[in-house]
Motif scaffolding. Sequence first.
Motif, PDB file in Angstrom:
ATOM      1  N   UNK A 151      45.134  34.119  41.933  1.00  0.00           N
ATOM      2  CA  UNK A 151      45.169  34.008  43.384  1.00  0.00           C
ATOM      3  C   UNK A 151      43.762  33.785  43.910  1.00  0.00           C
ATOM      4  N   UNK A 152      43.386  34.522  44.929  1.00  0.00           N
ATOM      5  CA  UNK A 152      42.044  34.413  45.489  1.00  0.00           C
ATOM      6  C   UNK A 152      41.210  35.617  45.086  1.00  0.00           C
ATOM      7  N   UNK A 153      39.935  35.607  45.433  1.00  0.00           N
ATOM      8  CA  UNK A 153      39.082  36.751  45.138  1.00  0.00           C
ATOM      9  C   UNK A 153      39.539  37.958  45.938  1.00  0.00           C
ATOM     10  N   UNK A 154      39.304  39.155  45.391  1.00  0.00           N
ATOM     11  CA  UNK A 154      39.680  40.382  46.091  1.00  0.00           C
ATOM     12  C   UNK A 154      38.961  40.465  47.428  1.00  0.00           C
ATOM     13  N   UNK A 155      39.699  40.873  48.452  1.00  0.00           N
ATOM     14  CA  UNK A 155      39.179  40.875  49.818  1.00  0.00           C
ATOM     15  C   UNK A 155      38.889  42.280  50.357  1.00  0.00           C
ATOM     16  N   UNK A 156      38.989  43.285  49.509  1.00  0.00           N
ATOM     17  CA  UNK A 156      38.838  44.669  49.990  1.00  0.00           C
ATOM     18  C   UNK A 156      37.461  44.935  50.579  1.00  0.00           C
ATOM     19  N   UNK A 157      36.436  44.392  49.951  1.00  0.00           N
ATOM     20  CA  UNK A 157      35.067  44.597  50.419  1.00  0.00           C
ATOM     21  C   UNK A 157      34.595  43.298  51.078  1.00  0.00           C
ATOM     22  N   UNK A 173      31.837  30.131  53.988  1.00  0.00           N
ATOM     23  CA  UNK A 173      31.584  31.360  54.743  1.00  0.00           C
ATOM     24  C   UNK A 173      32.521  32.512  54.369  1.00  0.00           C
ATOM     25  N   UNK A 174      33.782  32.233  54.067  1.00  0.00           N
ATOM     26  CA  UNK A 174      34.709  33.325  53.741  1.00  0.00           C
ATOM     27  C   UNK A 174      34.341  34.000  52.421  1.00  0.00           C
ATOM     28  N   UNK A 175      33.734  33.254  51.512  1.00  0.00           N
ATOM     29  CA  UNK A 175      33.248  33.846  50.264  1.00  0.00           C
ATOM     30  C   UNK A 175      31.911  34.546  50.485  1.00  0.00           C
ATOM     31  N   UNK A 176      31.101  33.998  51.372  1.00  0.00           N
ATOM     32  CA  UNK A 176      29.793  34.597  51.653  1.00  0.00           C
ATOM     33  C   UNK A 176      29.922  35.942  52.365  1.00  0.00           C
ATOM     34  N   UNK A 177      31.045  36.186  52.990  1.00  0.00           N
ATOM     35  CA  UNK A 177      31.287  37.477  53.647  1.00  0.00           C
ATOM     36  C   UNK A 177      31.597  38.591  52.653  1.00  0.00           C
ATOM     37  N   UNK A 178      31.968  38.214  51.449  1.00  0.00           N
ATOM     38  CA  UNK A 178      32.361  39.217  50.460  1.00  0.00           C
ATOM     39  C   UNK A 178      31.170  40.069  50.026  1.00  0.00           C
ATOM     40  N   UNK A 179      31.451  41.317  49.701  1.00  0.00           N
ATOM     41  CA  UNK A 179      30.436  42.221  49.148  1.00  0.00           C
ATOM     42  C   UNK A 179      30.709  42.519  47.674  1.00  0.00           C
ATOM     43  N   UNK A 180      31.898  42.166  47.222  1.00  0.00           N
ATOM     44  CA  UNK A 180      32.270  42.220  45.807  1.00  0.00           C
ATOM     45  C   UNK A 180      32.872  40.882  45.431  1.00  0.00           C
ATOM     46  N   UNK A 181      32.690  40.489  44.185  1.00  0.00           N
ATOM     47  CA  UNK A 181      33.185  39.193  43.721  1.00  0.00           C
ATOM     48  C   UNK A 181      34.014  39.425  42.460  1.00  0.00           C
ATOM     49  N   UNK A 182      35.281  39.736  42.672  1.00  0.00           N
ATOM     50  CA  UNK A 182      36.160  40.088  41.573  1.00  0.00           C
ATOM     51  C   UNK A 182      37.527  39.439  41.739  1.00  0.00           C
ATOM     52  N   UNK A 183      38.202  39.257  40.610  1.00  0.00           N
ATOM     53  CA  UNK A 183      39.585  38.780  40.606  1.00  0.00           C
ATOM     54  C   UNK A 183      40.394  39.676  39.673  1.00  0.00           C
ATOM     55  N   UNK A 184      41.699  39.676  39.866  1.00  0.00           N
ATOM     56  CA  UNK A 184      42.560  40.481  39.015  1.00  0.00           C
ATOM     57  C   UNK A 184      43.912  39.825  38.807  1.00  0.00           C
ATOM     58  N   UNK A 185      44.488  40.091  37.652  1.00  0.00           N
ATOM     59  CA  UNK A 185      45.819  39.564  37.313  1.00  0.00           C
ATOM     60  C   UNK A 185      46.733  40.731  36.964  1.00  0.00           C
ATOM     61  N   UNK A 186      47.722  41.039  37.797  1.00  0.00           N
ATOM     62  CA  UNK A 186      48.644  42.128  37.471  1.00  0.00           C
ATOM     63  C   UNK A 186      49.417  41.822  36.198  1.00  0.00           C
ATOM     64  N   UNK A 187      49.634  42.858  35.399  1.00  0.00           N
ATOM     65  CA  UNK A 187      50.378  42.707  34.139  1.00  0.00           C
ATOM     66  C   UNK A 187      51.478  43.747  34.072  1.00  0.00           C
ATOM     67  N   UNK A 188      52.539  43.401  33.410  1.00  0.00           N
ATOM     68  CA  UNK A 188      53.604  44.350  33.177  1.00  0.00           C
ATOM     69  C   UNK A 188      53.240  45.243  31.991  1.00  0.00           C
ATOM     70  N   UNK A 189      53.544  46.517  32.104  1.00  0.00           N
ATOM     71  CA  UNK A 189      53.256  47.454  31.018  1.00  0.00           C
ATOM     72  C   UNK A 189      53.832  46.959  29.690  1.00  0.00           C
ATOM     73  N   UNK A 190      55.040  46.420  29.738  1.00  0.00           N
ATOM     74  CA  UNK A 190      55.724  45.996  28.514  1.00  0.00           C
ATOM     75  C   UNK A 190      54.973  44.883  27.787  1.00  0.00           C
TER      76      UNK A 190
END
Length: 221
Positions: A151-157, A173-190
Amino acid sequence: MLQKATADFLVQLDKNNNKPWFDANRSSYETAKKDFEQFIDAVLREAETLIPELTGRKAKDAIFRIYKDVRFAKDKTPYKNNMGAGFGKFEKNKMNAAGYYIHFQPGACFVGGGLWMPDASGLKAIRQEIDYNWAAFQSIVGKASFKKMFGTLDQDQKLKTLPKGYDADNPAIEYLKLKSFTVGRPLQEEEFYKKNAVKMILDSIKEMKPFVDFLNTAVEV
């Protein structure tokens, strides 16, 4: 692959997050810990071909302690209800570079990467690199396979105002506003119990690598 017993231990720990229970079930913890270490060792060995800095790195250099730092936390339970490992160019406990992270927690598993909350100099350098090399950065985070996986970069910070020195009409500008630069991919436990579990993680690392490399170029690591 991981064993289901590792998840079962974490579920029980979440329900009994106290020292007496943990001490009474320490053997189960040690078994779960060893299982996770073996999995991370397998990931590191496969990842060496992509990230030469990982050559010879052991799981113990990547896995985070299960004991929480509760000094400033509202939740005073002493143990984490997950197992996590971080690795990349940085050395253990020196999170001064972008890297990769594996999080195993029943109901909340994911694999991610990037650089979380860099210091002031690192943040300035990353913003400058994105601004100067916007086309290259856009080609990484805008790639169809990258967007499909993360998806997109995490927007929490993120700043609500403009970062100092940048205008509202800056295309980044929307990326320059970020204070963290991270991405994540949810995975199923199985997915962690399947024979291709290590390949699943490696596929994510391969897709993240240009993004992580871009950040490390910015912070000169």
